[in-house]
Design a protein around this motif. Structure first.
Motif, PDB file in Angstrom:
ATOM      1  N   GLU A 213     -69.850  28.104 -68.362  1.00 37.87           N
ATOM      2  CA  GLU A 213     -69.746  26.828 -68.744  1.00 37.87           C
ATOM      3  C   GLU A 213     -69.089  26.009 -67.681  1.00 37.87           C
ATOM      4  OE1 GLU A 213     -68.469  23.963 -72.330  1.00 37.87           O
ATOM      5  OE2 GLU A 213     -68.245  26.121 -72.226  1.00 37.87           O
ATOM      6  N   LEU A 214     -67.894  26.464 -67.336  1.00 35.06           N
ATOM      7  CA  LEU A 214     -67.183  25.786 -66.026  1.00 35.06           C
ATOM      8  C   LEU A 214     -67.769  25.881 -64.707  1.00 35.06           C
ATOM      9  CD1 LEU A 214     -63.656  26.869 -67.029  1.00 35.06           C
ATOM     10  CD2 LEU A 214     -64.756  24.484 -67.489  1.00 35.06           C
ATOM     11  N   LEU A 215     -68.436  27.162 -64.424  1.00 34.95           N
ATOM     12  CA  LEU A 215     -69.187  27.301 -63.205  1.00 34.95           C
ATOM     13  C   LEU A 215     -70.471  26.305 -62.892  1.00 34.95           C
ATOM     14  CD1 LEU A 215     -68.988  31.143 -62.503  1.00 34.95           C
ATOM     15  CD2 LEU A 215     -67.682  29.325 -61.308  1.00 34.95           C
ATOM     16  N   ASP A 216     -71.028  25.927 -64.200  1.00 33.54           N
ATOM     17  CA  ASP A 216     -72.132  25.202 -64.357  1.00 33.54           C
ATOM     18  C   ASP A 216     -71.887  23.635 -64.109  1.00 33.54           C
ATOM     19  OD1 ASP A 216     -73.942  27.189 -64.450  1.00 33.54           O
ATOM     20  OD2 ASP A 216     -73.790  27.167 -66.705  1.00 33.54           O
ATOM     21  N   ILE A 217     -70.743  23.240 -64.068  1.00 40.32           N
ATOM     22  CA  ILE A 217     -70.256  21.835 -63.991  1.00 40.32           C
ATOM     23  C   ILE A 217     -70.711  21.476 -62.443  1.00 40.32           C
ATOM     24  CG2 ILE A 217     -68.380  20.331 -63.837  1.00 40.32           C
ATOM     25  CD1 ILE A 217     -66.983  21.876 -65.707  1.00 40.32           C
ATOM     26  N   GLU A 218     -71.161  20.171 -62.356  1.00 40.96           N
ATOM     27  CA  GLU A 218     -71.692  19.661 -61.216  1.00 40.96           C
ATOM     28  C   GLU A 218     -70.502  18.615 -60.793  1.00 40.96           C
ATOM     29  OE1 GLU A 218     -73.861  20.752 -59.065  1.00 40.96           O
ATOM     30  OE2 GLU A 218     -74.548  22.386 -60.171  1.00 40.96           O
ATOM     31  N   PHE A 219     -69.681  18.830 -59.912  1.00 40.02           N
ATOM     32  CA  PHE A 219     -68.705  17.916 -59.367  1.00 40.02           C
ATOM     33  C   PHE A 219     -69.418  16.823 -58.582  1.00 40.02           C
ATOM     34  CE2 PHE A 219     -66.359  21.892 -60.195  1.00 40.02           C
ATOM     35  CZ  PHE A 219     -65.679  21.393 -61.234  1.00 40.02           C
ATOM     36  N   GLN A 220     -69.580  15.637 -58.858  1.00 36.51           N
ATOM     37  CA  GLN A 220     -69.942  14.480 -58.180  1.00 36.51           C
ATOM     38  C   GLN A 220     -68.985  14.064 -57.164  1.00 36.51           C
ATOM     39  OE1 GLN A 220     -73.209  13.447 -58.023  1.00 36.51           O
ATOM     40  NE2 GLN A 220     -73.772  14.287 -59.973  1.00 36.51           N
ATOM     41  N   GLU A 221     -69.192  14.594 -55.744  1.00 36.26           N
ATOM     42  CA  GLU A 221     -68.348  13.924 -54.766  1.00 36.26           C
ATOM     43  C   GLU A 221     -68.468  12.384 -54.933  1.00 36.26           C
ATOM     44  OE1 GLU A 221     -68.809  16.153 -51.321  1.00 36.26           O
ATOM     45  OE2 GLU A 221     -68.961  18.016 -52.183  1.00 36.26           O
ATOM     46  N   ALA A 222     -67.747  11.893 -55.630  1.00 37.36           N
ATOM     47  CA  ALA A 222     -67.918  10.450 -55.768  1.00 37.36           C
ATOM     48  C   ALA A 222     -67.282   9.622 -54.343  1.00 37.36           C
ATOM     49  CB  ALA A 222     -66.699   9.941 -56.802  1.00 37.36           C
ATOM     50  N   PRO A 223     -68.074   8.654 -53.809  1.00 34.07           N
ATOM     51  CA  PRO A 223     -67.598   7.970 -52.606  1.00 34.07           C
ATOM     52  C   PRO A 223     -66.263   7.306 -52.687  1.00 34.07           C
ATOM     53  CG  PRO A 223     -70.093   7.623 -52.830  1.00 34.07           C
ATOM     54  CD  PRO A 223     -69.556   8.399 -54.328  1.00 34.07           C
ATOM     55  N   HIS A 224     -65.651   7.029 -51.769  1.00 33.01           N
ATOM     56  CA  HIS A 224     -64.410   6.384 -51.895  1.00 33.01           C
ATOM     57  C   HIS A 224     -64.101   5.174 -52.283  1.00 33.01           C
ATOM     58  CE1 HIS A 224     -64.186   9.633 -48.916  1.00 33.01           C
ATOM     59  NE2 HIS A 224     -62.761   9.795 -49.048  1.00 33.01           N
ATOM     60  N   LYS A 225     -63.249   4.681 -53.051  1.00 35.38           N
ATOM     61  CA  LYS A 225     -62.986   3.270 -53.776  1.00 35.38           C
ATOM     62  C   LYS A 225     -61.622   2.868 -53.379  1.00 35.38           C
ATOM     63  CE  LYS A 225     -64.386   5.216 -57.589  1.00 35.38           C
ATOM     64  NZ  LYS A 225     -64.665   5.650 -59.169  1.00 35.38           N
ATOM     65  N   VAL A 226     -61.564   2.635 -52.095  1.00 35.70           N
ATOM     66  CA  VAL A 226     -60.106   2.434 -51.550  1.00 35.70           C
ATOM     67  C   VAL A 226     -59.713   1.051 -51.926  1.00 35.70           C
ATOM     68  CG1 VAL A 226     -58.375   2.465 -49.580  1.00 35.70           C
ATOM     69  CG2 VAL A 226     -60.332   4.023 -49.880  1.00 35.70           C
ATOM     70  N   LYS A 227     -58.623   0.487 -52.242  1.00 34.86           N
ATOM     71  CA  LYS A 227     -58.577  -0.891 -52.557  1.00 34.86           C
ATOM     72  C   LYS A 227     -57.397  -1.407 -51.587  1.00 34.86           C
ATOM     73  CE  LYS A 227     -59.071  -0.049 -57.620  1.00 34.86           C
ATOM     74  NZ  LYS A 227     -58.464  -0.190 -58.958  1.00 34.86           N
ATOM     75  N   GLU A 228     -57.752  -1.142 -50.402  1.00 34.51           N
ATOM     76  CA  GLU A 228     -56.938  -1.594 -48.979  1.00 34.51           C
ATOM     77  C   GLU A 228     -57.281  -1.871 -48.221  1.00 34.51           C
ATOM     78  OE1 GLU A 228     -54.520   2.414 -48.280  1.00 34.51           O
ATOM     79  OE2 GLU A 228     -53.770   1.006 -50.190  1.00 34.51           O
ATOM     80  N   ASP A 229     -56.959  -2.257 -46.899  1.00 36.18           N
ATOM     81  CA  ASP A 229     -57.369  -2.236 -45.790  1.00 36.18           C
ATOM     82  C   ASP A 229     -57.357  -0.780 -45.156  1.00 36.18           C
ATOM     83  OD1 ASP A 229     -57.632  -4.971 -45.685  1.00 36.18           O
ATOM     84  OD2 ASP A 229     -55.797  -5.158 -44.594  1.00 36.18           O
ATOM     85  N   ILE A 230     -58.596  -0.624 -44.402  1.00 34.86           N
ATOM     86  CA  ILE A 230     -58.985   0.646 -44.028  1.00 34.86           C
ATOM     87  C   ILE A 230     -59.000   0.858 -42.427  1.00 34.86           C
ATOM     88  CG2 ILE A 230     -60.727   2.544 -43.904  1.00 34.86           C
ATOM     89  CD1 ILE A 230     -61.470   1.470 -46.564  1.00 34.86           C
ATOM     90  N   PRO A 231     -57.826   1.409 -41.918  1.00 30.78           N
ATOM     91  CA  PRO A 231     -57.704   1.205 -40.521  1.00 30.78           C
ATOM     92  C   PRO A 231     -58.623   2.233 -39.800  1.00 30.78           C
ATOM     93  CG  PRO A 231     -55.797   2.587 -41.402  1.00 30.78           C
ATOM     94  CD  PRO A 231     -56.657   1.978 -42.641  1.00 30.78           C
ATOM     95  N   TYR A 232     -59.106   3.170 -40.589  1.00 33.56           N
ATOM     96  CA  TYR A 232     -59.930   4.357 -40.052  1.00 33.56           C
ATOM     97  C   TYR A 232     -61.169   4.449 -40.869  1.00 33.56           C
ATOM     98  CZ  TYR A 232     -56.280   5.562 -36.644  1.00 33.56           C
ATOM     99  OH  TYR A 232     -55.435   5.318 -35.809  1.00 33.56           O
ATOM    100  N   ARG A 233     -62.315   4.337 -40.376  1.00 35.00           N
ATOM    101  CA  ARG A 233     -63.498   4.048 -41.433  1.00 35.00           C
ATOM    102  C   ARG A 233     -64.043   5.290 -41.983  1.00 35.00           C
ATOM    103  NH1 ARG A 233     -67.884  -0.748 -40.363  1.00 35.00           N
ATOM    104  NH2 ARG A 233     -69.163  -0.356 -42.212  1.00 35.00           N
ATOM    105  N   TYR A 234     -64.126   6.191 -41.144  1.00 35.56           N
ATOM    106  CA  TYR A 234     -64.810   7.462 -41.836  1.00 35.56           C
ATOM    107  C   TYR A 234     -63.976   8.739 -42.118  1.00 35.56           C
ATOM    108  CZ  TYR A 234     -68.901   5.023 -39.591  1.00 35.56           C
ATOM    109  OH  TYR A 234     -69.854   3.880 -39.507  1.00 35.56           O
ATOM    110  N   CYS A 235     -64.178   9.074 -43.322  1.00 32.89           N
ATOM    111  CA  CYS A 235     -63.771  10.299 -43.892  1.00 32.89           C
ATOM    112  C   CYS A 235     -64.708  11.515 -43.559  1.00 32.89           C
ATOM    113  CB  CYS A 235     -63.652  10.256 -45.531  1.00 32.89           C
ATOM    114  SG  CYS A 235     -62.825  11.918 -46.119  1.00 32.89           S
ATOM    115  N   THR A 236     -64.196  12.309 -42.323  1.00 33.22           N
ATOM    116  CA  THR A 236     -64.859  13.145 -41.737  1.00 33.22           C
ATOM    117  C   THR A 236     -64.525  14.518 -41.937  1.00 33.22           C
ATOM    118  OG1 THR A 236     -65.176  11.408 -39.939  1.00 33.22           O
ATOM    119  CG2 THR A 236     -65.661  13.726 -39.314  1.00 33.22           C
ATOM    120  N   GLU A 237     -65.297  15.498 -42.199  1.00 35.32           N
ATOM    121  CA  GLU A 237     -65.100  16.827 -42.346  1.00 35.32           C
ATOM    122  C   GLU A 237     -66.165  17.834 -41.525  1.00 35.32           C
ATOM    123  OE1 GLU A 237     -64.346  18.372 -46.168  1.00 35.32           O
ATOM    124  OE2 GLU A 237     -63.164  16.579 -46.889  1.00 35.32           O
ATOM    125  N   ALA A 238     -65.863  18.980 -41.376  1.00 42.69           N
ATOM    126  CA  ALA A 238     -66.656  20.035 -40.847  1.00 42.69           C
ATOM    127  C   ALA A 238     -66.096  21.431 -40.750  1.00 42.69           C
ATOM    128  CB  ALA A 238     -67.497  19.659 -39.348  1.00 42.69           C
TER     129      ALA A 238
END
Length: 592
Positions: A213-238
Motif C-alpha cells: 500500500e505504501l509502495l503504491d503511493i505516487e508522490f507528486q513532485e510538486a513544483p516550487h512555491k517559493v514566496k521570496e525573491d529567487i536569485p537562482y532560477r532553476y532547481c537542477t539535478e542529474a
C-alpha cells in the motif's frame, strides 16, 4: 530478546522500516519545509528516496553487500537536498563498514560516526540546524555509547532520545525555522527514520515493514512555491555515471554554478543538486566528465509566480518544439514541457540543459546524431496537478500528432484528471509555426478566460498557418530514418535541395525541390508571394539550424512582399533541428 549484532538481512529490513516511517509522515514534512527554500517538497523528496530503496535494493547475508545495494538505490532515487544528503550518508556507511557478516554495536558506532563526514563533504556550504546536525549528533551519541550498550535495541532507543532533543534545538540554530515556528523538515525526517529502525529492532517483526500500500503511493513532485525573491532560477539535478569519475572536478563545476549545491556518490556514479541560472552551461561543462542521465531543471521563478499571482484563469502549456522568444513565454506564464534529447548516452532537456547553439556545435564537430524522446507521463502529471490548483482550466497545445506520439500521450495523461478542465489541442505544427500560433493566441489572452473559446481560437489559427522548410542536406533525415538511404544518395548525387511543408494532418510532405540552394531560395520566395496574394500575411517568422545569415536574407525579402517586419528570427528547437539538419531554414507564415 536482545539484538547483539546486525547482519545484512536484518540491516536491510531495518532500512525498510525506517523508510516506511518517513513515507507515512511525508505530508507533514512537506508542510513544515521552510529551509533552504520554502518549497514544500522535503517530505516528497525523502519519501521518493526511501521508495527507491524499497523497490531497487536487495538483501544479502553480507553487511557490505546489503549496504552497497541500499546506497546505490538511494543515490539513484535521491531527490532534492534531503534525499541526496541521506544517500551520501548511507554511501559513507557502506564504505566504512567492512566485509563482516555480523556487526556489533561497537563496530556500528565507529562506522556511523565516520560516515558523517561523507554527508558534510557533499555540501558546498554545510548549515547547522538541518538534517546534517541530526545525523552528526545522533551518530556521535551512538559512538559514545557503543561499548555501554551491546544490545542494539538499547543503543538505538538511547540515541533516539538524543536525536529528538537535537530536533527540538534546530530552531535555535536557524532563524528561518524560529521565525516559522517549526523544526527542520529534513531533520524531522531523519528522526522518523531512526524511530522506524528502532521499532523494528525492538519488535523484530517483518510484518508491514514496507507494505505494498505504501509502495503504491505516487508522490507528486510538486513544483516550487517559493514566496521570496529567487536569485537562482532553476532547481537542477542529474546523475553522472562512468569509470573513475573526478568527483572533485564535478563538485567544483556544480558549486560554481549557483547555490544549494550538493554532490554525492562514488567513482562510478554521482548525483548533484544545485540552484542555478544557467543549467545548459553547467551540463555542457559536465558532459566530458561522465555520462549525464536523469536530468531535471525546474523553473522556480515561473512556479512561484503562478503560485502567488496567476495572470489568467486559464493556464497555457506548450512543449519545447514551440519556437517563440522566451521573453514572451515568460511574460504570459506559459509552461514549456521539455523534450529529452539523447546525445550518445547523455540525456539532456531541450532548451533547458542543452542550448540549440551548443547542440548544433556538437552536430557540426562530429558524426553524432542526437535523438529526441517523449517526456515521461509523470512529468505531465506533476504539472497538471500543480496547474489545476492555480488555474480554473488548462489549455495544452502540442507538437503535430503527425510527427510525434506526444499529443496522444498528453491526452491519455489528461484523462486521469477527469475532475479538472484540461483541453488538449493538436497544433499540427512545430517550431516557428507553432510559435506564431501561440503568439497570436496570446494577443487575445487577457480578454478571454474561457478555455473552450481559446481552444477554438487556436484551432482557427492552426488552419491559417503555413511552414516551408529549406533543407540544405538530406543527410540528417536519412540518419534519422525519415528518408531512405537510397533516396538520400540519389539526392546527394543530383545535388537535390528539397522543400518540405506540412499537410492538413500535420505530416511532413514535399513542397518542391531545386538543384541548388540559390534556386531553392528563389522558389520559396515565389511560393510566399503566391500565398500572400491568395491570403494576406498577418505575420511571419524565421527559424534556422545554425544559419542566421540565410534566415535574415529570407526575412528581408519577405518583408518586401508583405510590408511587415519579421516577428522573430531564432535558432530552431534542437528537437526540430536534429531531424532537419545543419543549414535548414524554416519560413513560418500566418495569415489574416
Amino acid at each position: 530478546m536482545k539484538i547483539k549484532y546486525l547482519d545484512g538481512r536484518r540491516l536491510y529490513f531495518a532500512f525498510l522500516a525506517g523508510g516506511r516511517a518517513i513515507i507515512k509522515d511525508f505530508a507533514y514534512l512537506n508542510r513544515i519545509n521552510v529551509f533552504p527554500v520554502p518549497d514544500g517538497d522535503t517530505g516528497t523528496n525523502l519519501a521518493s528516496t526511501m521508495k527507491a530503496i524499497a523497490e531497487q535494493a536487495r538483501p544479502s547475508r553480507s553487511i557490505r553487500e546489503s549496504l552497497n545495494s541500499i546506497a546505490d538505490a538511494a543515490l539513484t532515487g535521491a531527490r532534492g537536498n534531503s534525499g541526496l544528503i541521506f544517500a551520501q550518508f548511507i554511501y559513507g556507511l557502506s564504505k566504512e563498514l567492512g566485509n563482516e557478516i555480523r556487526v556489533s554495536t561497537a563496530r556500528f558506532g565507529e562506522s556511523v560516526r565516520n560516515a558523517v563526514r561523507y554527508a558534510y563533504n557533499s555540501i558546498a556550504h554545510p548549515q547547522e540546524g538541518t538534517m546534517l546536525t541530526l545525523i552528526r549528533e545522533w551518530a556521535e551519541e551512538v559512538y559514545q555509547n557503543r561499548h555501554r550498550f551491546s544490545d542494539y535495541h538499547e543503543l538505538l532507543h538511547h540515541s533516539l532520545e538524543k536525536a529528538r532533543k537535537a530536533l527540538q534545538e534546530t530552531p535555535k540554530k536557524l532563524a528561518v525555522l524560529r521565525k516559522a515556528g517549526v523544526v527542520d523538515a529534513g531533520a524531522k525526517g531523519f528522526v522518523d527514520f531512526i524511530e522506524g529502525v528502532a521499532n523494528f529492532i525492538h519488535q523484530g517483526s517483518l510484518k508491514n515493514v514496507m507494505s505494498q500500500e505504501l509502495l503504491d503511493i505516487e508522490f507528486q513532485e510538486a513544483p516550487h512555491k517559493v514566496k521570496e525573491d529567487i536569485p537562482y532560477r532553476y532547481c537542477t539535478e542529474a546523475m553522472i555515471v562512468g569509470e573513475n569519475l573526478d568527483l572533485q572536478k564535478i563538485k567544483e563545476l556544480v558549486v560554481r554554478a549557483g547555490d544549494s549545491a550538493i554532490i554525492g556518490g562514488s567513482e562510478t556514479k554521482a548525483r548533484f543538486h544545485v540552484h542555478t541560472n544557467h543549467p545548459a552551461e553547467l551540463f555542457y561543462a559536465l558532459k566530458d566528465l561522465g555520462t549525464i542521465v536523469q536530468p531535471k531543471a525546474e523553473d522556480m521563478k515561473l512556479q512561484a509566480e503562478i503560485s502567488l499571482k496567476p495572470k489568467s484563469r486559464v493556464g497555457l502549456v506548450v512543449d519545447s518544439s514551440c519556437d517563440l522568444p522566451s521573453e514572451l513565454l515568460e511574460a504570459n506564464q506559459v509552461v514549456v514541457i521539455p523534450f529529452p534529447i539523447n546525445i550518445g548516452e547523455h540525456v539532456f532537456l531541450d532548451k533547458l540543459t542543452i542550448s540549440p547553439e551548443k547542440l548544433y556545435q556538437l552536430m557540426k564537430s562530429g558524426e553524432i546524431l542526437p535523438r529526441s524522446a517523449q517526456p515521461s507521463p509523470k512529468t505531465l502529471e506533476n504539472w497538471f496537478s500543480f496547474l489545476s490548483s492555480h488555474f480554473e482550466s488548462i489549455l495544452v497545445l502540442t507538437i503535430s500528432s503527425g510527427l510525434s506520439g506526444y499529443h496522444n500521450l498528453v491526452k491519455k495523461v489528461a484523462e486521469k484528471f477527469a475532475d479538472k478542465k484540461i483541453r488538449v489541442v493538436d497544433t499540427r505544427h512545430l517550431s516557428g509555426t507553432f510559435g506564431l500560433i501561440v503568439q497570436r493566441l496570446l494577443e487575445g489572452w487577457p480578454g478571454s478566460q474561457d478555455v473552450e473559446e481559446l481552444a477554438n481560437r487556436a484551432e482557427d489559427l492552426v488552419r491559417k498557418t503555413d511552414l516551408l522548410v529549406d533543407i540544405r542536406t538530406l543527410k540528417y533525415l536519412v540518419k534519422g530514418g525519415r528518408v531512405s538511404p537510397a533516396r538520400g544518395l540519389l539526392a546527394k548525387l543530383l545535388n537535390i535541395k528539397p522543400i518540405i511543408t506540412l499537410n492538413e494532418e500535420g505530416k511532413a510532405i514535399s513542397a518542391g525541390k531545386s538543384f541548388s540552394r540559390k534556386q531553392n531560395f528563389r522558389k520559396i520566395l515565389k511560393m510566399v508571394r503566391e500565398k500572400h496574394r491568395q491570403h494576406p500575411i498577418h505575420s511571419f517568422a524565421l527559424v534556422h539550424v545554425s544559419d542566421p545569415g540565410r534566415a535574415e536574407a529570407y526575412a528581408r525579402e519577405i518583408e518586401k512582399v508583405c510590408g511587415k517586419p519579421v516577428s522573430f528570427i531564432m535558432d530552431a528547437s534542437p528537437v526540430v533541428g536534429v531531424h532537419n539538419g545543419i543549414g535548414s531554414v524554416g519560413i513560418c507564415l500566418t495569415y489574416e
